[in-house]
Every structure is written in C-alpha cells, then in structure tokens.
Design a protein around this motif. Structure first.
Motif, PDB file in Angstrom:
ATOM      1  N   TYR A 130       0.835  -1.211   0.000  1.00 58.75           N
ATOM      2  CA  TYR A 130       0.000   0.000   0.000  1.00 58.75           C
ATOM      3  C   TYR A 130       0.870   1.261   0.000  1.00 58.75           C
ATOM      4  CZ  TYR A 130      -3.346   3.504   1.581  1.00 58.75           C
ATOM      5  OH  TYR A 130      -4.113   4.638   1.681  1.00 58.75           O
ATOM      6  N   ALA A 131       1.858   1.299   0.889  1.00 57.53           N
ATOM      7  CA  ALA A 131       2.729   2.479   0.988  1.00 57.53           C
ATOM      8  C   ALA A 131       3.525   2.684  -0.299  1.00 57.53           C
ATOM      9  CB  ALA A 131       3.673   2.333   2.180  1.00 57.53           C
ATOM     10  N   LYS A 132       3.997   1.577  -0.883  1.00 55.59           N
ATOM     11  CA  LYS A 132       4.795   1.665  -2.103  1.00 55.59           C
ATOM     12  C   LYS A 132       3.999   2.283  -3.238  1.00 55.59           C
ATOM     13  CE  LYS A 132       6.735  -1.289  -5.720  1.00 55.59           C
ATOM     14  NZ  LYS A 132       6.992  -2.675  -6.157  1.00 55.59           N
ATOM     15  N   TYR A 133       2.779   1.790  -3.463  1.00 60.14           N
ATOM     16  CA  TYR A 133       1.989   2.276  -4.597  1.00 60.14           C
ATOM     17  C   TYR A 133       1.293   3.599  -4.305  1.00 60.14           C
ATOM     18  CZ  TYR A 133       2.833  -1.585  -7.719  1.00 60.14           C
ATOM     19  OH  TYR A 133       3.434  -2.460  -8.587  1.00 60.14           O
ATOM     20  N   LYS A 134       1.078   3.899  -3.031  1.00 64.22           N
ATOM     21  CA  LYS A 134       0.503   5.203  -2.691  1.00 64.22           C
ATOM     22  C   LYS A 134       1.450   6.321  -3.121  1.00 64.22           C
ATOM     23  CE  LYS A 134      -3.056   7.215  -0.730  1.00 64.22           C
ATOM     24  NZ  LYS A 134      -4.432   7.013  -1.253  1.00 64.22           N
ATOM     25  N   GLU A 135       2.742   6.045  -3.016  1.00 65.18           N
ATOM     26  CA  GLU A 135       3.746   7.030  -3.431  1.00 65.18           C
ATOM     27  C   GLU A 135       3.892   7.083  -4.954  1.00 65.18           C
ATOM     28  OE1 GLU A 135       7.366   6.045  -1.509  1.00 65.18           O
ATOM     29  OE2 GLU A 135       6.709   6.703   0.492  1.00 65.18           O
TER      30      GLU A 135
END
Length: 411
Positions: A130-135
């Motif tokens: 989630y954090a990877k693709y949110k960025e």
C-alpha cells in the motif's frame, strides 16, 4: 523445534522486500512474548534470542532461588533443590536462567502462535504494498496480464503484486491476452477489507503526460511544461505546452523530427490523434489554437459566462467540430469556454436573424436551430436537410417547411 517449523516463518520475512532487520526481529519477538504471556501470565523475566538467518530460537526464563517450600510465584521463583539440579553450586538469592523448549508451550499454543506470526507477516506485506503504490500514484508501471474478466483485468507487476485495470480505464480499442505486457498509470490506491487495491488506468490524462515525459527529454527535464491535457481516449487528445526558454520550440520538440516522438506515443494510445498546441494567456488565441486544424475567422468572447462564439468559413466548420464532435468538445475543456461555432457567409450582410421569423416559425423550433449554432436564415439554408434533422432531432417535414419560409425571404 519439530512442533514448529520456524525456518518457514523466517523465510516468509526474507521474501519481503525493503523490510529492515529491526522491524523483522521486533515483530518476531512480539509474537513469541504474546505466547509466553498466555502460558505464564508475564514475560518480564524471559529473554528471547532469535537468529532468523538460521531459523534458531532460544527462550530463557530467569528465576530467583528461594528456600525449599517458600516459592510464592512459580514463574518468578524456584526452590533451591530444583536449582541444584540445574547446577550444583547455586545458592539462595541467586538467579537461575533456564532454557524453555518450544514444545513445553503445547501444540495448540504453538500453532496459534504460528498463525499469529503468519498474520503479522501478511499484514506487514500489505502495508508495504500500500505504501509503495501510494507514493507511485500518477506514475507509469509495466506489468503482465495474468487474467482477463468481463469488467476488469488482473495485472502482475515484477514483484508478483496484483494490480487491477478496469474495463472503463482501458482505451476502447485495447486488446490484451494473458501473458501480454501492459503499460498504465497508477490511478488510485485504497484498502478494501484490509487488502490494498491498486487501480491502473490507460485513459487518464496523467498517462499521456507520463508518456510525454518518457519520449520528450525537454519535458522530463522541465524545459517544457505541460499546462493541460484533455482526452477522448482512443479518439483524440489535446496537449497545451509552454517553454520559458525562447530558444526552444515546445510544439516542435514534442512532435520530434518527422513526428518520431509523437508517433511512438500515438502507437501506445492505439492511434489516438494528438494535437500539441502552444499555450498562451491570450484567451482568443488559445481558443483559435485549440480548434486546430480549423482556421478561425473571428471570435467573440463572453467572459462573464465563459462562452465563446467562433465564426468560420463554411468549409472549416466540420474541421472545428471534428468527428463525433470530439474536436470542439476537447477545445472547450482545454480552454474552459463553452464554444459555439457559426458559419461565416459572404452574403452575411444580407442575412436575417431567425428571431425575425417568429410570427411564422414557432419559438421552440427556432430555439432548436439556435442550439446547434444556426441563428440566422442563411446558416440554416447552408446546411443539408439530413444534417439539420440529425443535429436538431426535428422532423424532416418541419425542416422543409422552415427552409421554404426562409428561402422565400431571399427570393
């Protein structure tokens, strides 16, 4: 260690990317301490030694030696007689460290602990995705088509993460089969049922913008700025560009030598026509450029209502409107003005406003013609009956009666 295959649990952590060792060890220790608390009521006198590289785990319980028969808390204290079985030179008041084998916790507790560990691993992995693709929202990614359904397509990235490309986010002429490589922009990332859902798009303006950054170095370096992009996916797109360096022609740089740069983008977008125009703060000039390839004769602006009346020669009207009305729709969205197109006739001075015929033609019929830009007698007579019927939804007999009335005015 036979009761619990720790190596498998540790291996789950190793397969995760970008997970630091401190986080890994903290979660492992936390899970084991939860099991200890459940079994003994407290973990404050326990030491846990973990070696994830080898899959080794040691649990040591520290207890104070008391006289025989004076043990009040078996977890915190041990009789001298029992301590001497561990080492024969212990004395009252000293501390004994005893290794607790994992099997002593019982099979049920061990299996529950393993399930808890697996859940924590999966949760950590989901948070990482989630954090990877949110960025990366707004960035282009490449993936492999894994499965195709009626309403969406499942895409796998290079780390085997699952991404979704909905049908409405695909270009109408897109056709993919399993195993194909697809490029798209990350449009949206959210959590559904505690699982990250990454939505891709090939129809978003950002996808076209990222393609320009990849194909045009001047755009990537910031020498050329993309002011705005509007699209009818698979049909037409308009891109307004600007350069603060007078030595750079922004349109020429984006198109490339013999159209080389723009052609690669067009191919990716399934032959979507792309108009690149020079951005300007001059609203009339911007509207004129936005209606390209049509040549404008004159423009009248109503800034209060954000409307623009555009006058063209008869042979330019169809170019301004474009196939399916895409050109004029995109020009309106690009400029922010509601654009109405009018024919300019050489006999314009002899023309008569439709309102002058209100005693012979009903008002709702006049309004129907005005809605398509025909507000004078000659603008109606210049169009074919079939064209008028299609654009106004009026009956062909009604249109013939109107044209007869208008024609009699000039006879």
């Amino acid at each position: 260690m036979n009761v619990l295959n720790l190596n498998e649990s540790f291996q789950d952590f190793k397969e995760l990317k970008n997970i630091d060792r401190e986080t890994m060890l903290a979660i492992l220790e936390d899970v084991f301490r939860a099991m200890i608390i459940k079994r003994y009521g407290s973990d404050e006198n326990f030491d846990i030694i973990i070696n994830p590289d080898k899959g080794d785990l040691e649990i040591w319980r520290n207890r104070e030696i008391v006289a025989d028969g004076e043990v009040e808390d078996e977890n915190m204290e041990i009789e001298l007689a029992e301590a001497l079985k561990i080492e024969d030179d212990f004395e009252i008041g000293e501390e004994v460290s005893e290794e607790i084998k994992i099997e002593k916790f019982g099979r049920r507790n061990v299996l529950a602990m393993r399930q808890n560990l697996v859940s924590r691993i999966l949760e950590l992995e989901k948070d990482h995705i989630y954090a990877k693709y949110k960025e990366r929202v707004g960035d282009i990614i490449s993936g492999e088509v894994y499965q195709i359904w009626k309403r969406e397509m499942l895409v796998i990235d290079d780390e085997d993460n699952e991404l979704v490309l909905p049908r409405q986010n695909q270009i109408p002429s897109d056709y993919f089969k399993k195993g194909d490589t697809v490029r798209a922009v990350v449009a949206e990332v959210d959590m559904r049922n505690n699982t990250p859902r990454i939505i891709l798009s090939r129809t978003a303006p950002e996808f076209l913008e990222r393609l320009f950054e990849q194909e045009v170095p001047e755009v990537f370096d910031g020498l050329i700025t993309i002011k705005k992009i509007v699209r009818e996916p698979g049909e037409r797109a308009k891109v307004a560009v600007e350069s603060y360096d007078d030595r750079i022609d922004p349109v020429g740089a984006c198109v490339g030598m013999k159209g080389a740069r723009i052609h690669s983008i067009v191919r990716e977008l399934k032959n979507e026509n792309i108009d690149v125009i020079n951005f300007t703060a001059n609203e009339q000039l911007l509207i004129s450029r936005a209606l390209s390839p049509a040549k404008i004769s004159s423009i009248t602006l109503d800034n209060d209502n954000m409307k623009a009346d555009v006058y063209l020669k008869p042979d330019q009207v169809s170019l301004a409107i474009g196939k399916g009305g895409h050109n004029i729709k995109l020009a309106s969205r690009l400029t922010g003005f509601e654009i109405d197109v009018y024919r300019e006739s050489e006999a314009e001075l002899d023309d008569v406003e439709l309102e002058e015929f209100s005693d012979e033609i009903e008002g709702w019929i006049i309004d129907a013609f005005k809605e398509i830009g025909c507000d004078t007698a000659r603008s109606v007579l210049d169009l074919e009956e079939e064209d008028l019927a299609k654009r106004t939804d009026l009956e062909i007999e009604t249109i013939r009666d109107v044209r007869r009335i208008l024609r009699s005015e000039f006879e």
